[in-house]
Design a protein around this motif. Sequence first.
Motif, PDB file in Angstrom:
ATOM      1  N   SER A  11       0.842  -1.190   0.000  1.00 51.64           N
ATOM      2  CA  SER A  11       0.000   0.000   0.000  1.00 51.64           C
ATOM      3  C   SER A  11       0.877   1.239   0.000  1.00 51.64           C
ATOM      4  CB  SER A  11      -0.899  -0.002   1.244  1.00 51.64           C
ATOM      5  OG  SER A  11      -1.778  -1.109   1.229  1.00 51.64           O
ATOM      6  N   VAL A  12       0.467   2.223  -0.774  1.00 48.29           N
ATOM      7  CA  VAL A  12       1.231   3.460  -0.895  1.00 48.29           C
ATOM      8  C   VAL A  12       0.269   4.596  -1.180  1.00 48.29           C
ATOM      9  CG1 VAL A  12       1.640   3.154  -3.364  1.00 48.29           C
ATOM     10  CG2 VAL A  12       3.264   4.473  -2.008  1.00 48.29           C
ATOM     11  N   GLN A  13       0.672   5.803  -0.830  1.00 48.08           N
ATOM     12  CA  GLN A  13      -0.147   6.960  -1.147  1.00 48.08           C
ATOM     13  C   GLN A  13       0.097   7.411  -2.578  1.00 48.08           C
ATOM     14  OE1 GLN A  13       0.618   9.917   1.928  1.00 48.08           O
ATOM     15  NE2 GLN A  13      -1.182   9.195   3.054  1.00 48.08           N
ATOM     16  N   ALA A  14      -0.876   8.104  -3.130  1.00 50.97           N
ATOM     17  CA  ALA A  14      -0.742   8.634  -4.479  1.00 50.97           C
ATOM     18  C   ALA A  14       0.531   9.465  -4.598  1.00 50.97           C
ATOM     19  CB  ALA A  14      -1.962   9.469  -4.832  1.00 50.97           C
ATOM     20  N   GLY A  15       1.226   9.267  -5.715  1.00 53.98           N
ATOM     21  CA  GLY A  15       2.492   9.946  -5.933  1.00 53.98           C
ATOM     22  C   GLY A  15       3.688   9.141  -5.484  1.00 53.98           C
ATOM     23  N   GLY A  16       3.446   8.064  -4.757  1.00 54.02           N
ATOM     24  CA  GLY A  16       4.522   7.231  -4.255  1.00 54.02           C
ATOM     25  C   GLY A  16       5.013   6.229  -5.278  1.00 54.02           C
ATOM     26  N   SER A  17       5.923   5.358  -4.821  1.00 50.91           N
ATOM     27  CA  SER A  17       6.559   4.387  -5.698  1.00 50.91           C
ATOM     28  C   SER A  17       6.560   2.998  -5.059  1.00 50.91           C
ATOM     29  CB  SER A  17       8.012   4.788  -5.984  1.00 50.91           C
ATOM     30  OG  SER A  17       8.091   6.019  -6.643  1.00 50.91           O
ATOM     31  N   LEU A  18       6.557   2.009  -5.914  1.00 56.27           N
ATOM     32  CA  LEU A  18       6.733   0.614  -5.511  1.00 56.27           C
ATOM     33  C   LEU A  18       7.539  -0.078  -6.595  1.00 56.27           C
ATOM     34  CD1 LEU A  18       3.196  -0.522  -4.241  1.00 56.27           C
ATOM     35  CD2 LEU A  18       5.262  -0.309  -2.858  1.00 56.27           C
ATOM     36  N   THR A  81      15.186 -12.643 -12.770  1.00 61.45           N
ATOM     37  CA  THR A  81      14.194 -11.751 -12.180  1.00 61.45           C
ATOM     38  C   THR A  81      13.870 -10.606 -13.141  1.00 61.45           C
ATOM     39  OG1 THR A  81      14.990 -12.241  -9.947  1.00 61.45           O
ATOM     40  CG2 THR A  81      13.622 -10.290 -10.203  1.00 61.45           C
ATOM     41  N   VAL A  82      12.605 -10.258 -13.196  1.00 63.18           N
ATOM     42  CA  VAL A  82      12.127  -9.080 -13.915  1.00 63.18           C
ATOM     43  C   VAL A  82      11.528  -8.124 -12.883  1.00 63.18           C
ATOM     44  CG1 VAL A  82      10.347  -8.232 -15.493  1.00 63.18           C
ATOM     45  CG2 VAL A  82      11.765 -10.172 -16.149  1.00 63.18           C
ATOM     46  N   TYR A  83      11.768  -6.852 -13.085  1.00 59.58           N
ATOM     47  CA  TYR A  83      11.283  -5.828 -12.162  1.00 59.58           C
ATOM     48  C   TYR A  83      10.300  -4.892 -12.857  1.00 59.58           C
ATOM     49  CZ  TYR A  83      15.525  -7.356  -9.781  1.00 59.58           C
ATOM     50  OH  TYR A  83      16.505  -8.110  -9.195  1.00 59.58           O
ATOM     51  N   LEU A  84       9.372  -4.374 -12.086  1.00 57.32           N
ATOM     52  CA  LEU A  84       8.490  -3.306 -12.560  1.00 57.32           C
ATOM     53  C   LEU A  84       8.580  -2.168 -11.550  1.00 57.32           C
ATOM     54  CD1 LEU A  84       6.425  -2.521 -14.763  1.00 57.32           C
ATOM     55  CD2 LEU A  84       4.628  -3.232 -13.155  1.00 57.32           C
ATOM     56  N   GLN A  85       9.292  -1.129 -11.928  1.00 58.64           N
ATOM     57  CA  GLN A  85       9.406   0.062 -11.093  1.00 58.64           C
ATOM     58  C   GLN A  85       8.221   0.961 -11.393  1.00 58.64           C
ATOM     59  OE1 GLN A  85      11.759   0.923  -8.670  1.00 58.64           O
ATOM     60  NE2 GLN A  85      10.347   2.620  -8.277  1.00 58.64           N
ATOM     61  N   MET A  86       7.441   1.256 -10.368  1.00 53.94           N
ATOM     62  CA  MET A  86       6.226   2.046 -10.549  1.00 53.94           C
ATOM     63  C   MET A  86       6.366   3.341  -9.768  1.00 53.94           C
ATOM     64  SD  MET A  86       3.338  -0.970 -10.234  1.00 53.94           S
ATOM     65  CE  MET A  86       3.615  -1.180  -8.486  1.00 53.94           C
ATOM     66  N   ASN A  87       6.398   4.443 -10.499  1.00 55.97           N
ATOM     67  CA  ASN A  87       6.525   5.769  -9.896  1.00 55.97           C
ATOM     68  C   ASN A  87       5.261   6.583 -10.153  1.00 55.97           C
ATOM     69  OD1 ASN A  87       9.193   5.136  -9.157  1.00 55.97           O
ATOM     70  ND2 ASN A  87       9.995   5.933 -11.089  1.00 55.97           N
ATOM     71  N   SER A  88       5.112   7.654  -9.418  1.00 54.27           N
ATOM     72  CA  SER A  88       3.952   8.550  -9.575  1.00 54.27           C
ATOM     73  C   SER A  88       2.654   7.760  -9.595  1.00 54.27           C
ATOM     74  CB  SER A  88       4.095   9.368 -10.870  1.00 54.27           C
ATOM     75  OG  SER A  88       5.286  10.128 -10.862  1.00 54.27           O
ATOM     76  N   GLY A 120       0.112 -13.483  -8.395  1.00 59.29           N
ATOM     77  CA  GLY A 120      -0.350 -12.108  -8.252  1.00 59.29           C
ATOM     78  C   GLY A 120       0.092 -11.464  -6.951  1.00 59.29           C
ATOM     79  N   THR A 121       0.208 -10.147  -6.974  1.00 60.40           N
ATOM     80  CA  THR A 121       0.544  -9.383  -5.781  1.00 60.40           C
ATOM     81  C   THR A 121      -0.305  -8.110  -5.772  1.00 60.40           C
ATOM     82  OG1 THR A 121       2.358  -8.400  -4.493  1.00 60.40           O
ATOM     83  CG2 THR A 121       2.499  -8.181  -6.882  1.00 60.40           C
ATOM     84  N   GLN A 122      -0.865  -7.779  -4.619  1.00 59.12           N
ATOM     85  CA  GLN A 122      -1.790  -6.658  -4.521  1.00 59.12           C
ATOM     86  C   GLN A 122      -1.030  -5.336  -4.413  1.00 59.12           C
ATOM     87  OE1 GLN A 122      -5.394  -6.603  -4.396  1.00 59.12           O
ATOM     88  NE2 GLN A 122      -5.016  -4.389  -4.576  1.00 59.12           N
ATOM     89  N   VAL A 123      -1.475  -4.372  -5.197  1.00 52.80           N
ATOM     90  CA  VAL A 123      -0.979  -2.997  -5.109  1.00 52.80           C
ATOM     91  C   VAL A 123      -2.173  -2.102  -4.815  1.00 52.80           C
ATOM     92  CG1 VAL A 123       0.013  -1.070  -6.395  1.00 52.80           C
ATOM     93  CG2 VAL A 123       0.978  -3.378  -6.642  1.00 52.80           C
ATOM     94  N   THR A 124      -2.084  -1.331  -3.750  1.00 47.90           N
ATOM     95  CA  THR A 124      -3.158  -0.429  -3.363  1.00 47.90           C
ATOM     96  C   THR A 124      -2.600   0.981  -3.246  1.00 47.90           C
ATOM     97  OG1 THR A 124      -4.266  -2.203  -2.138  1.00 47.90           O
ATOM     98  CG2 THR A 124      -4.935   0.061  -1.657  1.00 47.90           C
ATOM     99  N   VAL A 125      -3.198   1.915  -3.983  1.00 49.39           N
ATOM    100  CA  VAL A 125      -2.768   3.307  -3.967  1.00 49.39           C
ATOM    101  C   VAL A 125      -3.911   4.145  -3.417  1.00 49.39           C
ATOM    102  CG1 VAL A 125      -1.839   5.215  -5.313  1.00 49.39           C
ATOM    103  CG2 VAL A 125      -1.355   2.854  -6.001  1.00 49.39           C
ATOM    104  N   SER A 126      -3.666   4.831  -2.327  1.00 50.29           N
ATOM    105  CA  SER A 126      -4.707   5.639  -1.697  1.00 50.29           C
ATOM    106  C   SER A 126      -4.520   7.113  -2.059  1.00 50.29           C
ATOM    107  CB  SER A 126      -4.665   5.457  -0.186  1.00 50.29           C
ATOM    108  OG  SER A 126      -3.388   5.809   0.328  1.00 50.29           O
ATOM    109  N   SER A 127      -5.639   7.806  -2.119  1.00 45.37           N
ATOM    110  CA  SER A 127      -5.592   9.229  -2.502  1.00 45.37           C
ATOM    111  C   SER A 127      -5.378  10.122  -1.299  1.00 45.37           C
ATOM    112  CB  SER A 127      -6.883   9.606  -3.210  1.00 45.37           C
ATOM    113  OG  SER A 127      -7.992   9.337  -2.386  1.00 45.37           O
TER     114      SER A 127
END
Length: 127
Positions: A11-18, A81-88, A120-127
Motif C-alpha cells: 500500500s502506498v499513497q498517491a504519488g509514491g513508488s513501488l 528476475t524481472v522488475y516493474l518500477q512504478m513511480n507517480s 499475483g501481488t496486490q498494489v493499493t494506492v490511496s488518494s
Amino acid sequence: QVPLVESGGGSVQAGGSLRLSCASSGRTFSSYAIGWFRQTPGKLREFVAVINGRGGRGIFATYADSVQGRFTISRDNAKNTVYLQMNSLKPEDTAVYYCAGRPAYGSGLTGDDFNSWGQGTQVTVSS
C-alpha cells in the motif's frame, strides 16, 4: 512453461513508488518475454508492460499508454528476475498485478499469448 513468483506489492499513497519483482527458478527464463498485467474486481485483465527475452534483437520494452513514462520494466537474467518500477502512482493503479511469461516464438500482448502466470501481488494506492 516457466514458474513465476511475484513480490513487492503493498500500500502506498498517491504519488509514491513501488517496485515489483517477478522471480523464476526456470532454466529457460532468459528466453521468455516477461510481461506484467493487472486486474481489479469486475474488470478485464489489463496489459501493463512487457520486456522481451534474450535474443538477437536486443532488449526492448513495450508499455500500455496508461503507464508510459511512470513505470519501467527491466530484467536481470543472472538473477532470473524481472522488475516493474512504478513511480507517480495513482489510485487507478490499484489492482492485483501478475507477471506472465511468453515463449520466445510469441509476439502478442494479450493474456492468451502468455502461457505462464504467477499468483499475483496486490498494489493499493490511496488518494
